[in-house]
Design a protein around this motif. Structure first.
Motif, PDB file in Angstrom:
ATOM      1  N   GLU A 187     -11.206  -5.868  28.779  1.00  0.00           N
ATOM      2  CA  GLU A 187      -9.718  -5.370  28.393  1.00  0.00           C
ATOM      3  C   GLU A 187      -9.474  -3.889  28.437  1.00  0.00           C
ATOM      4  OE1 GLU A 187      -9.372  -8.598  24.696  1.00  0.00           O
ATOM      5  OE2 GLU A 187      -9.998  -6.540  24.259  1.00  0.00           O
TER       6      GLU A 187
ATOM      7  N   ILE B 136     -16.629   3.457  21.795  1.00  0.00           N
ATOM      8  CA  ILE B 136     -18.233   3.098  21.637  1.00  0.00           C
ATOM      9  C   ILE B 136     -18.779   4.370  22.562  1.00  0.00           C
ATOM     10  CG2 ILE B 136     -19.904   1.593  22.801  1.00  0.00           C
ATOM     11  CD1 ILE B 136     -18.291  -0.609  22.373  1.00  0.00           C
ATOM     12  N   PRO B 137     -19.899   4.785  21.946  1.00  0.00           N
ATOM     13  CA  PRO B 137     -20.343   5.930  22.421  1.00  0.00           C
ATOM     14  C   PRO B 137     -21.383   5.392  23.922  1.00  0.00           C
ATOM     15  CG  PRO B 137     -21.565   5.210  20.603  1.00  0.00           C
ATOM     16  CD  PRO B 137     -20.577   4.328  20.684  1.00  0.00           C
TER      17      PRO B 137
ATOM     18  N   ILE C 192     -14.271   2.778  25.869  1.00  0.00           N
ATOM     19  CA  ILE C 192     -14.133   1.333  25.699  1.00  0.00           C
ATOM     20  C   ILE C 192     -14.115   1.417  24.000  1.00  0.00           C
ATOM     21  CG2 ILE C 192     -14.958  -1.079  25.112  1.00  0.00           C
ATOM     22  CD1 ILE C 192     -16.565   0.769  27.918  1.00  0.00           C
ATOM     23  N   GLU C 193     -12.949   1.162  23.408  1.00  0.00           N
ATOM     24  CA  GLU C 193     -12.450   0.961  22.022  1.00  0.00           C
ATOM     25  C   GLU C 193     -13.453   0.068  21.371  1.00  0.00           C
ATOM     26  OE1 GLU C 193      -8.168   1.123  20.842  1.00  0.00           O
ATOM     27  OE2 GLU C 193      -8.104   1.566  22.935  1.00  0.00           O
ATOM     28  N   VAL C 194     -13.907   0.358  20.079  1.00  0.00           N
ATOM     29  CA  VAL C 194     -14.714  -0.586  19.452  1.00  0.00           C
ATOM     30  C   VAL C 194     -14.292  -1.933  19.089  1.00  0.00           C
ATOM     31  CG1 VAL C 194     -15.792   1.585  18.133  1.00  0.00           C
ATOM     32  CG2 VAL C 194     -13.776   0.538  16.885  1.00  0.00           C
ATOM     33  N   ASP C 195     -12.961  -2.073  19.187  1.00  0.00           N
ATOM     34  CA  ASP C 195     -12.315  -3.280  19.106  1.00  0.00           C
ATOM     35  C   ASP C 195     -11.816  -4.052  20.291  1.00  0.00           C
ATOM     36  OD1 ASP C 195     -10.129  -1.833  19.227  1.00  0.00           O
ATOM     37  OD2 ASP C 195      -9.406  -2.784  17.383  1.00  0.00           O
ATOM     38  N   GLN C 196     -12.277  -3.631  21.448  1.00  0.00           N
ATOM     39  CA  GLN C 196     -12.096  -3.943  22.601  1.00  0.00           C
ATOM     40  C   GLN C 196     -13.048  -4.533  23.535  1.00  0.00           C
ATOM     41  OE1 GLN C 196     -10.705  -0.308  24.974  1.00  0.00           O
ATOM     42  NE2 GLN C 196      -8.575  -1.206  25.489  1.00  0.00           N
ATOM     43  N   SER C 197     -12.854  -5.528  24.278  1.00  0.00           N
ATOM     44  CA  SER C 197     -13.868  -5.985  25.418  1.00  0.00           C
ATOM     45  C   SER C 197     -13.731  -4.893  26.548  1.00  0.00           C
ATOM     46  CB  SER C 197     -13.698  -7.424  25.617  1.00  0.00           C
ATOM     47  OG  SER C 197     -12.558  -7.394  26.627  1.00  0.00           O
ATOM     48  N   ILE C 198     -15.012  -4.973  27.033  1.00  0.00           N
ATOM     49  CA  ILE C 198     -15.105  -4.139  28.184  1.00  0.00           C
ATOM     50  C   ILE C 198     -14.017  -4.456  29.067  1.00  0.00           C
ATOM     51  CG2 ILE C 198     -16.696  -3.150  29.966  1.00  0.00           C
ATOM     52  CD1 ILE C 198     -19.064  -3.743  28.326  1.00  0.00           C
TER      53      ILE C 198
END
Lengths: 232, 232
Positions: free
Chosen positions: A55, A10-11, A47-53
């Motif tokens: 996580e 996520i940018p 934060i990866e796009v499929d990861q909660s903050i």
DNA sequence: GATTATTGTCATAAAGTGAGACAATAATAA
DNA sequence: TTATTATTGTCTCACTTTATGACAATAATC
């Protein structure tokens, strides 16, 4: 880039962790030093796009400390427009030979979610990340100058920690599973930066009904052996 | 799209505000209803690339309430991957004839920074935003089903408000500049959802040395006139 | 001018905290 | 083996804070 390839982040959003440990005397935090730049910084990441903050932060702490199931809580979002100087990140990327077009997003503005963690100092094996060549414990009042607004992030974390200490009873996360009353008192004293009265502290802790007393005593010193306690 | 054209926003990040007001009896919050969709939601918005998150939230509160200089504080970041169903946003955009290619970023995953505001109910003129046709006060225990995770956001805001109420002494932000001790007590009772003892409350408030007593009394009721107080 | 409802303040009881005293005891020294 | 030392667990007493009720004061109404 080692470790970041093939990942979608996520940018404009990162996390930074203030990882507190207690060596028996002083309250310390984990600080990274980046390759060839002399920059000190808090452990953090994207934060990866499929990861909660949450996580992402949890994984960050795991990667730097080896620890799972750690007390970890967000405490503030730092969202000032120019809180991070892109020049710092540029130098880090250059020092790592990573200043490529596909990494340019890292030079953009970043908002960061601050987390604080309380861990058992003895269990940790600090591990640098891919940008940094060292990671180490620094006493809270002997921190080096940190990058960007990381010193302010630490300040805020300390304030929140102090506020939550008595209320949420989180101090025991800095100790081994079994500890003496004196150790617990030392934790409180280190965090609050003030001496506490032994008898009053003991009475209060016991009255809270959150400690379990074990018959097995801690021995080895030339005086009456104290009980060991654990968190109920 | 009215109001959003020519603006650059940070992707994947929004803010949502739990705006508390007190009508003398009940604790209420401001809720928007979106055009033609029946969706209820908290007032919120996006963050421009050259705007801090705080500034964005402040402007959001100003636009919905007309109020400046309001007590406004972030309390939590909601960062679950699927906290917002993009389908809801799609329906809202369709209902507004705004489902264009350049608005597709709104259908992406969003992390949101939760803010809570305490305002003087009497001063507010609630104003809908460009997507919504109505905005109104809802008692805290009679909220409609809100979109996405907005009900959880309200829950969390309430917890934080209750925790901070006595510590930060923010209750007076819900009242006019001058108020009676009874009004102040009513605010505390509404927030904490419990009755307080009149004499104890009064003694405590006065001992905190944060109130200024005015000789001008509040009159109009068939009993002894109470003093008016203001926040020092 | 008496009544009513609520306010400001005080009195007393109960609970919590500060500060020190003292016996208990594990290791060490004698 | 016994005395010494340092620290622990607990108790006491004084002091502070909080809970609870009592009561006089008073603005509007009857």
């Amino acid at each position: 880039m080692k470790g970041l390839e093939n990942k979608n982040f996520i940018p404009n959003l990162s996390f930074d962790c203030v990882i507190f440990g207690f060596n028996g005397k002083l309250l310390k935090i984990l600080v990274l030093e980046y390759h060839n730049t002399g920059f000190f910084a808090l452990p953090g990441g994207f934060i990866e796009v499929d990861q909660s903050i949450d996580e992402a932060a949890k994984k960050g702490v795991k990667d730097r400390t080896g620890l799972d199931n750690v007390f970890l809580e967000q405490f503030h979002v730092f969202g000032e427009v120019d809180r991070a100087d892109p020049e710092h990140m540029r130098q880090i990327l250059i020092a790592n030979n990573d200043l490529t077009e596909e990494n340019e997003w890292m030079l953009d503005r970043f908002n960061t979610v601050g987390y604080y963690a309380l861990i058992n100092y003895e269990e940790v094996t600090p591990t640098p990340d891919q940008f940094s060549d060292s990671i180490g414990w620094y006493a809270i009042d002997e921190l080096p100058d940190l990058m960007m607004d990381h010193n302010q992030i630490v300040e805020k974390a300390l304030i929140v920690l102090r506020n939550n200490l008595s209320e949420k009873l989180i101090g025991m996360n800095l100790l081994p599973p079994k500890f003496t009353m004196k150790q617990l008192q030392s934790v409180f004293e280190a965090i609050l930066d003030q001496k506490l009265r032994r008898t009053t502290f003991q009475r209060k802790m016991l009255s809270l009904d959150i400690l379990e007393r074990h018959e097995k005593l801690f021995q080895g010193k030339a005086h009456k052996a104290p009980y060991l306690y654990s968190f109920k």
